[in-house]
Write an enzyme that holds these catalytic residues in place. Structure first.
Site, PDB file in Angstrom:
ATOM      1  CG  ASP A  72      -1.711   1.295   1.293  1.00  0.00           C
ATOM      2  OD1 ASP A  72      -2.478   1.445   0.386  1.00  0.00           O
ATOM      3  OD2 ASP A  72      -1.587   1.929   2.466  1.00  0.00           O
ATOM      4  CG  ASP A 250      -2.255   2.919   6.181  1.00  0.00           C
ATOM      5  OD1 ASP A 250      -2.388   2.576   5.040  1.00  0.00           O
ATOM      6  OD2 ASP A 250      -2.889   3.940   6.512  1.00  0.00           O
TER       7      ASP A 250
END
Length: 303
Positions: A72, A250
Site C-alpha cells: 500500500d 495500514d
C-alpha cells in the site's frame, strides 16, 4: 438500493492524527498469529521478534525468488499529508523500490487507493505493476492495464462533492471509479461528514454502493471490486504467479487484501495499528521504508 459500510477490524491505533509524521520508534509490535482459514487454506504462524525486527523480516537471497512484495502507499510507505497531493516521496525511496523490484524479478507492486496516473507521477520514473483505485485499475507485470467498466453515477458524485461546500477544510477527491471526502484538515467535522455521506448514498435507491471509512476520509465506490479481488487477479500472472506474497497496508481498505493472503501462503503486516489475524505491525511508514532499505542493502552485500 444496496449500501454496504466496510466494517473496520477491531484495531488499536498507535499513531494519532496529530502525530502522522512523528519520528520512527524503529520497532515492530510483536504479534504472533496465523491467518484464519480462508477457502480451506491457512498460513502457518509467523513470529516477529523484538531483538532486531528488520533482520527478522529480512528475506535473504535464498528465499527472495519465491516472494512477491505488495505495498500500500499512503500511510504505509509514505507519511500521510494534509491533502492527497501534498504527500512527499523521499528520493531514496524511489531508488530503493527500483532495486527491490530487480531483486524480486519484477514481483513488486503497489496496492493503492490512488489512481494509476498519480502513482506514476509520484514515483516517476518507476512504473511498477499496480493495483489502483482499490482494484478498479490493474497494471500487470507486462504493462497491460485493465480498468473497470463501472463508474459512479455523476449525480451521486455531484451530491457527495457538495458536502464540502459549507465545510472549510473538507476536500473532495474524484477518482472516477470512486469519490473520497477528506476531512483531515477539519477533524472536528468527521461525524458530520460521515453522516452526510450515508444520507446521500441512501437517496440513490437503485445503486449498489460501498462506503469505505478510512483515516480522516470516507470513500464511496461500487462493491464489484476491491484490493482483495485485484490481488487475487494479479497473483495469477507473471512474475507474481506461484510466489508467496508479503502485503503491507495500514487502513480499513487494506483488509480485503489481508484476507486473501492465505490463498497464496502469503503474509500480511499492518502499519500503525494491530489487525487481527495478520503476522505483525510496523509502527510507522518510516519503519517500512527502513525495512525496504534493509532488504535492498542485504542484496548488495550478498553479491
Amino acid at each position: 438500493m444496496s449500501i454496504r459500510w466496510s466494517r473496520a477490524t477491531k484495531a488499536r491505533s498507535t499513531t494519532e492524527n496529530s502525530r502522522w509524521n512523528q519520528a520512527s520508534t524503529g520497532k515492530l509490535k510483536s504479534c504472533p498469529a496465523s491467518f484464519p482459514p480462508l477457502g480451506g487454506v491457512a498460513a502457518p504462524p509467523v513470529f516477529i521478534k523484538h531483538r532486531n525486527p528488520e533482520r527478522e523480516l529480512f528475506i535473504d537471497a535464498v528465499t527472495l525468488p519465491s516472494r512477491a512484495i505488495l505495498l500500500d502507499v499512503d500511510g504505509t510507505i509514505l507519511d500521510l499529508a494534509p491533502t492527497p497531493l501534498e504527500v512527499v516521496v523521499p528520493p531514496d525511496l524511489t531508488v530503493a523500490l527500483e532495486r527491490l523490484s530487480k531483486r524480486v524479478g519484477g514481483a513488486l507492486a503497489f496496492v493503492s487507493g490512488r489512481p494509476l496516473a498519480e502513482l506514476d507521477l509520484f514515483f516517476t520514473p518507476l512504473k511498477l505493476p499496480s493495483i489502483a483505485v482499490h482494484g478498479a485499475e490493474l497494471r500487470l507485470g507486462d504493462g497491460t492495464v485493465r480498468r473497470s467498466t463501472t463508474f459512479l453515477d455523476p449525480a451521486l458524485k455531484a451530491e457527495l462533492a457538495s458536502i464540502a461546500d459549507d465545510k472549510p477544510g473538507v476536500v473532495i477527491e474524484d477518482k472516477g471509479y470512486s469519490i473520497a471526502v477528506h476531512y483531515r484538515l477539519a477533524p472536528h467535522l468527521g461525524h458530520e461528514v460521515r453522516d452526510e455521506v450515508s444520507a446521500v448514498c441512501a437517496r440513490f435507491t437503485s445503486a449498489r454502493l460501498e462506503i469505505l471509512p478510512g483515516k480522516s476520509v470516507v470513500e464511496v465506490k461500487q462493491p464489484s471490486f476491491n484490493k482483495g479481488t485485484a490481488v487475487r487477479d494479479l497473483m495469477q500472472h507473471e512474475p507474481f504467479k506461484g510466489r508467496k506474497p508479503i502485503f503491507i497496508g495500514d487502513d480499513v481498505t487494506d483488509e480485503a487484501a489481508f484476507e486473501v493472503m492465505p490463498e497464496f501462503d502469503g503474509t500480511g503486516f499492518s502499519v500503525g495499528r494491530h489487525v487481527e489475524g495478520i503476522a505483525g505491525t510496523f509502527e510507522t511508514p518510516t519503519d517500512v521504508r527502513r525495512w525496504i532499505a534493509e532488504m535492498v542493502r542485504g542484496g548488495r552485500e550478498k553479491r
